[in-house]
Design an enzyme around this catalytic site. Structure first.
Site, PDB file in Angstrom:
ATOM      1  N   ALA A  67     -27.478  -3.534 -29.005  1.00 32.42           N
ATOM      2  CA  ALA A  67     -28.547  -4.515 -28.865  1.00 32.42           C
ATOM      3  C   ALA A  67     -29.673  -3.851 -28.086  1.00 32.42           C
ATOM      4  O   ALA A  67     -29.449  -2.889 -27.346  1.00 32.42           O
ATOM      5  CB  ALA A  67     -28.033  -5.738 -28.126  1.00 32.42           C
ATOM      6  N   GLY A 112     -23.557  -3.370 -29.705  1.00 33.37           N
ATOM      7  CA  GLY A 112     -23.771  -4.204 -30.892  1.00 33.37           C
ATOM      8  C   GLY A 112     -23.611  -3.437 -32.203  1.00 33.37           C
ATOM      9  O   GLY A 112     -23.327  -4.036 -33.244  1.00 33.37           O
ATOM     10  N   GLU A 115     -19.964  -3.402 -32.828  1.00 36.11           N
ATOM     11  CA  GLU A 115     -19.627  -4.790 -33.184  1.00 36.11           C
ATOM     12  C   GLU A 115     -20.062  -5.111 -34.612  1.00 36.11           C
ATOM     13  O   GLU A 115     -19.358  -5.812 -35.348  1.00 36.11           O
ATOM     14  CB  GLU A 115     -20.295  -5.743 -32.179  1.00 36.11           C
ATOM     15  CG  GLU A 115     -19.699  -5.604 -30.787  1.00 36.11           C
ATOM     16  CD  GLU A 115     -20.502  -6.316 -29.707  1.00 36.11           C
ATOM     17  OE1 GLU A 115     -21.712  -6.042 -29.575  1.00 36.11           O
ATOM     18  OE2 GLU A 115     -19.931  -7.144 -28.989  1.00 36.11           O
ATOM     19  N   GLU A 135     -21.033  -1.543 -22.691  1.00 35.43           N
ATOM     20  CA  GLU A 135     -21.672  -2.658 -21.961  1.00 35.43           C
ATOM     21  C   GLU A 135     -21.354  -2.698 -20.478  1.00 35.43           C
ATOM     22  O   GLU A 135     -22.223  -3.004 -19.659  1.00 35.43           O
ATOM     23  CB  GLU A 135     -21.289  -4.003 -22.612  1.00 35.43           C
ATOM     24  CG  GLU A 135     -22.004  -4.289 -23.916  1.00 35.43           C
ATOM     25  CD  GLU A 135     -21.310  -3.704 -25.139  1.00 35.43           C
ATOM     26  OE1 GLU A 135     -20.393  -2.888 -24.973  1.00 35.43           O
ATOM     27  OE2 GLU A 135     -21.708  -4.062 -26.247  1.00 35.43           O
TER      28      GLU A 135
HETATM   29  N1  CAA Z   1     -31.872  -0.428 -26.868  1.00 36.02           N
HETATM   30  C1  CAA Z   1     -33.154  -0.055 -26.812  1.00 36.02           C
HETATM   31  N2  CAA Z   1     -33.594   1.192 -26.999  1.00 36.02           N
HETATM   32  C2  CAA Z   1     -32.667   2.134 -27.248  1.00 36.02           C
HETATM   33  C3  CAA Z   1     -31.300   1.823 -27.328  1.00 36.02           C
HETATM   34  C4  CAA Z   1     -30.915   0.484 -27.124  1.00 36.02           C
HETATM   35  N3  CAA Z   1     -29.651   0.083 -27.224  1.00 36.02           N
HETATM   36  N4  CAA Z   1     -30.635   2.974 -27.576  1.00 36.02           N
HETATM   37  C5  CAA Z   1     -31.548   3.934 -27.672  1.00 36.02           C
HETATM   38  N5  CAA Z   1     -32.769   3.439 -27.477  1.00 36.02           N
HETATM   39  C6  CAA Z   1     -34.037   4.165 -27.495  1.00 36.02           C
HETATM   40  C7  CAA Z   1     -34.237   4.972 -26.209  1.00 36.02           C
HETATM   41  O1  CAA Z   1     -34.730   4.152 -25.182  1.00 36.02           O
HETATM   42  C8  CAA Z   1     -35.215   6.023 -26.668  1.00 36.02           C
HETATM   43  O2  CAA Z   1     -36.485   5.449 -26.710  1.00 36.02           O
HETATM   44  P1  CAA Z   1     -37.774   6.312 -26.194  1.00 36.02           P
HETATM   45  O3  CAA Z   1     -37.830   7.482 -27.146  1.00 36.02           O
HETATM   46  O4  CAA Z   1     -38.902   5.359 -26.342  1.00 36.02           O
HETATM   47  O5  CAA Z   1     -37.464   6.717 -24.780  1.00 36.02           O
HETATM   48  C9  CAA Z   1     -34.793   6.279 -28.112  1.00 36.02           C
HETATM   49  O6  CAA Z   1     -34.027   5.128 -28.523  1.00 36.02           O
HETATM   50  C10 CAA Z   1     -33.915   7.500 -28.273  1.00 36.02           C
HETATM   51  O7  CAA Z   1     -32.817   7.362 -27.396  1.00 36.02           O
HETATM   52  P2  CAA Z   1     -32.418   8.492 -26.316  1.00 36.02           P
HETATM   53  O8  CAA Z   1     -33.619   9.263 -25.878  1.00 36.02           O
HETATM   54  O9  CAA Z   1     -31.625   7.827 -25.243  1.00 36.02           O
HETATM   55  O10 CAA Z   1     -31.497   9.423 -27.220  1.00 36.02           O
HETATM   56  P3  CAA Z   1     -30.284  10.359 -26.744  1.00 36.02           P
HETATM   57  O11 CAA Z   1     -29.941  11.180 -27.920  1.00 36.02           O
HETATM   58  O12 CAA Z   1     -30.620  11.043 -25.445  1.00 36.02           O
HETATM   59  O13 CAA Z   1     -29.082   9.336 -26.445  1.00 36.02           O
HETATM   60  C11 CAA Z   1     -27.642   7.440 -26.880  1.00 36.02           C
HETATM   61  C12 CAA Z   1     -28.510   8.575 -27.475  1.00 36.02           C
HETATM   62  C13 CAA Z   1     -26.429   8.041 -26.172  1.00 36.02           C
HETATM   63  C14 CAA Z   1     -27.197   6.560 -28.018  1.00 36.02           C
HETATM   64  C15 CAA Z   1     -28.502   6.659 -25.849  1.00 36.02           C
HETATM   65  O14 CAA Z   1     -29.722   6.294 -26.472  1.00 36.02           O
HETATM   66  C16 CAA Z   1     -27.846   5.403 -25.350  1.00 36.02           C
HETATM   67  O15 CAA Z   1     -26.950   5.479 -24.515  1.00 36.02           O
HETATM   68  N6  CAA Z   1     -28.299   4.240 -25.845  1.00 36.02           N
HETATM   69  C17 CAA Z   1     -27.815   2.960 -25.363  1.00 36.02           C
HETATM   70  C18 CAA Z   1     -26.419   2.657 -25.897  1.00 36.02           C
HETATM   71  C19 CAA Z   1     -25.931   1.356 -25.321  1.00 36.02           C
HETATM   72  O16 CAA Z   1     -25.715   1.212 -24.124  1.00 36.02           O
HETATM   73  N7  CAA Z   1     -25.703   0.356 -26.203  1.00 36.02           N
HETATM   74  C20 CAA Z   1     -25.219  -0.944 -25.809  1.00 36.02           C
HETATM   75  C21 CAA Z   1     -26.377  -1.889 -25.670  1.00 36.02           C
HETATM   76  S1  CAA Z   1     -25.880  -3.419 -24.985  1.00 36.02           S
HETATM   77  C22 CAA Z   1     -25.223  -4.291 -26.282  1.00 36.02           C
HETATM   78  O17 CAA Z   1     -25.146  -3.835 -27.423  1.00 36.02           O
HETATM   79  C23 CAA Z   1     -24.756  -5.683 -25.934  1.00 36.02           C
HETATM   80  C24 CAA Z   1     -24.059  -6.413 -27.037  1.00 36.02           C
HETATM   81  O18 CAA Z   1     -22.821  -6.266 -27.193  1.00 36.02           O
HETATM   82  C25 CAA Z   1     -24.739  -7.332 -27.889  1.00 36.02           C
END
Ligand code: CAA
Length: 261
Positions: A67, A112, A115, A135
């Site tokens: 998400a 998400g 999921e 999460e």
């Molecule tokens: N939400 C918003 N933006 C996200 C995102 C997310 N879940 N995941 C990645 N992005 C964005 C980053 O902010 C980044 O944007 P900018 O270029 O503007 O800075 C872009 O996508 C590229 O991401 P990274 O620079 O972080 O890429 P990376 O290769 O270094 O890392 C990754 C990749 C490990 C997937 C890392 O992006 C990450 O950890 N993302 C978040 C994963 C996460 O925690 N997901 C769970 C979300 S909570 C949820 O889903 C709740 C639910 O159950 C409903």
């Protein structure tokens, strides 16, 4: 067919191909994307010409990285609950559309994204895919069904370990614990998903769809109610032209030619 900003949709010979398309944010699920997916699923559910759906992510890095964290950062508890319910309702809809859905997991399937893959019927992973429920590292719990579908899919003990640690696992490990059905080379992901879709489409579609309904209904209830439901849909099959064709083809020692009626 409606066009969407964050979701690409194409149909090809009975296959409905959904590509989640916010590659700059690793296809993170924001409200706009979710609203579009919701509308698209309504369209697909009513489109008899679509027999099997494939869902993938755009770009070579992510299926869905969860998400949208930026969108969630400052929401209130009530907004959080509403957002969770919204995502849950869409994933429930996906799980229960008549057509089988194959997740072609091309990269990160986190939060998400994991999921979403779990709400699909079958998961094929690229060898580059990575899975996890990160999460608790963000101070929240999974909100789109992860605490419920993960233990149902891989068992309570393994699910709790993934949920409590927020560990990311690779495709091999996801396969080993039963989170995905198979792993293929990244270049073969979509062709493998399409081959599987074609194999399913060669069968009697009403029977395939009733199998889906019977498994889904049965997994959410006790065995006695589940098998009672199975008896009903088993009986219903005898109203179809495809049952007559399937059985007369067998008796006549020929291949069936299903009309999907
Ligand atoms: N939400 C918003 N933006 C996200 C995102 C997310 N879940 N995941 C990645 N992005 C964005 C980053 O902010 C980044 O944007 P900018 O270029 O503007 O800075 C872009 O996508 C590229 O991401 P990274 O620079 O972080 O890429 P990376 O290769 O270094 O890392 C990754 C990749 C490990 C997937 C890392 O992006 C990450 O950890 N993302 C978040 C994963 C996460 O925690 N997901 C769970 C979300 S909570 C949820 O889903 C709740 C639910 O159950 C409903």
């Amino acid at each position: 067919m409606t066009t969407y900003n964050n979701v690409l949709y194409q149909t090809d010979n009975g296959i409905g191909m959904i590509t989640l398309n916010r590659p700059k944010a690793l296809n993170a699920l924001n409200s706009e994307l979710l609203t579009e997916l919701n509308g698209l699923l309504d369209e697909i559910a009513q489109d008899d010409s679509v027999k099997v759906v494939i869902i993938t992510g755009s770009g070579d890095k992510a299926f869905v990285a969860g998400a949208d964290i930026a969108e969630m950062q400052n929401i209130s508890p009530l907004e959080g609950r509403a957002f969770g319910k919204f995502g849950q309702a869409i994933f429930n809809k996906l799980e229960n559309i008549p057509q089988p859905v194959i997740a072609a997991v091309n990269g990160f399937a986190l939060g998400g994204g994991c999921e979403l893959a779990m709400a699909c019927d079958i998961r094929i992973a690229s060898d580059k895919a990575k899975f996890g429920q990160p999460e608790v590292g963000l101070g929240i719990v999974p909100g789109f069904g992860g605490t419920q579908r993960l233990p149902r899919l891989i068992g309570k003990g393994r699910a709790k370990e993934l949920l409590y640690t927020a560990d990311m696992i690779n495709a091999e490990e996801a396969y080993r614990i039963g989170l995905v059905n198979r792993i293929v080379a990244a270049e073969e992901l979509l062709s493998t998903a399409k081959e599987l879709a074609e194999k399913i489409m060669a069968r009697a579609q009403a029977a395939v769809q009733l199998c889906k309904a019977a498994v889904n209904t049965g997994m959410d209830t006790d065995l006695e109610s589940g098998i009672a439901y199975e008896a009903e849909v088993f009986g219903l099959c005898f109203a179809s032209a495809d049952q007559k064709e399937g059985m007369s083809a067998f008796i006549g020692k020929r291949k069936p030619n299903f009309s999907n009626k």
